[in-house]
Design a protein around this motif. Structure first.
Motif, short mmCIF file in Angstrom:
data_model
loop_
_atom_site.label_atom_id
_atom_site.label_comp_id
_atom_site.label_asym_id
_atom_site.label_seq_id
_atom_site.Cartn_x
_atom_site.Cartn_y
_atom_site.Cartn_z
N MET A 112 0.82 -1.21 0.00
CA MET A 112 0.00 0.00 0.00
C MET A 112 0.85 1.26 0.00
N ILE A 113 2.16 1.10 0.21
CA ILE A 113 3.04 2.23 0.50
C ILE A 113 3.97 2.52 -0.67
N ASN A 114 4.17 3.79 -0.93
CA ASN A 114 5.05 4.23 -2.01
C ASN A 114 6.39 4.65 -1.43
N ASP A 115 7.28 3.70 -1.20
CA ASP A 115 8.67 3.98 -0.85
C ASP A 115 9.49 2.72 -1.09
N GLU A 116 10.79 2.83 -0.97
CA GLU A 116 11.70 1.71 -1.20
C GLU A 116 12.11 1.03 0.10
N LEU A 121 9.40 -7.75 -1.20
CA LEU A 121 8.37 -8.74 -1.54
C LEU A 121 7.40 -8.21 -2.59
N VAL A 122 7.23 -6.89 -2.60
CA VAL A 122 6.33 -6.26 -3.57
C VAL A 122 7.00 -5.02 -4.13
N THR A 123 6.57 -4.63 -5.31
CA THR A 123 7.05 -3.39 -5.91
C THR A 123 6.36 -2.24 -5.20
N LYS A 130 2.22 7.01 2.31
CA LYS A 130 3.59 7.26 2.73
C LYS A 130 3.74 6.85 4.19
N ASP A 131 4.80 6.14 4.50
CA ASP A 131 5.15 5.77 5.87
C ASP A 131 5.90 6.97 6.45
N PRO A 168 0.07 11.38 0.14
CA PRO A 168 1.29 11.99 -0.39
C PRO A 168 1.42 13.49 -0.15
N ALA A 169 0.34 14.24 -0.24
CA ALA A 169 0.44 15.69 -0.03
C ALA A 169 0.87 16.01 1.40
#
Length: 195
Positions: A112-116, A121-123, A130-131, A168-169
């Protein structure tokens, strides 16, 4: 939820009786901002509770997707009972078969999260949550929970399972994040984010 300002609205039901009756959700709305407090079930007491946890995860995913796409700003706070990656748990290899560190749980949360900062395990999800901790401290190794057994806290054998996931905002407004292991309030440490 403590606030200096009276919320415009408070919600305490997501329409799932077992989740709602256990007091696992409260949302305070302030204009276009929603502050949500979650308590995701733990599966550590056995197979029955693990099954409940996994069913809640499946049920909650489309709700979180809907919130993310809604245009509202959200801060999702609370105990998610899942670590994301090796940096979020002291005993990584010894917990791979334990609730809270199971690969499919980690994949669900990181998916569910957009970061590296997940464990591969997932893209990372484009346009995902965002965490907030990883926004402020991408490389930090800090924990928010320690077992009551043994000397876990004294030896800092912990898990980072308490989060503020944000839209994200809002992530762009984060200026800092702090976990406060002392003084000890419970087996969890307070986690604050400065926006």
């Amino acid at each position: 939820i403590y606030s200096k300002r009276e919320p415009d609205e408070v919600r305490t039901s997501l329409g799932r009786p077992d989740f709602d009756e256990e007091g696992r959700y409260i949302e305070a709305r302030f204009g276009n901002l929603s502050v949500v407090s979650f308590y995701i079930p733990s599966g550590s007491s056995g197979e029955v509770r693990q099954a409940v946890k996994e069913d809640v995860m499946k049920w909650l995913a489309p709700i979180l997707d809907e919130w993310l796409a809604s245009g509202r700003d959200y801060v999702l706070c609370g105990d998610w009972n899942i670590v994301r990656a090796k940096a979020d748990i002291k005993n990584w290899s010894g917990n791979q078969k334990n609730s809270g560190c199971l690969p499919h749980e980690r994949a669900w949360l990181s998916g569910m999260i957009n970061d590296e900062c997940g464990d591969g395990l997932v893209t990372p999800r484009a346009h995902g949550w965002k965490d907030s901790f990883r926004v402020a401290k991408p490389e930090a190794v800090e924990y928010s929970w320690w077992s009551q057994r043994g000397a876990a806290r004294a030896n800092n054998v912990g898990w980072r399972i308490d989060y503020q996931l944000v839209t994200p905002a809002l992530a762009e407004k984060i200026t800092g994040a702090t976990i406060f292991p002392e003084p000890k309030f419970s087996d969890h440490a307070p986690y604050t984010v400065d926006y």
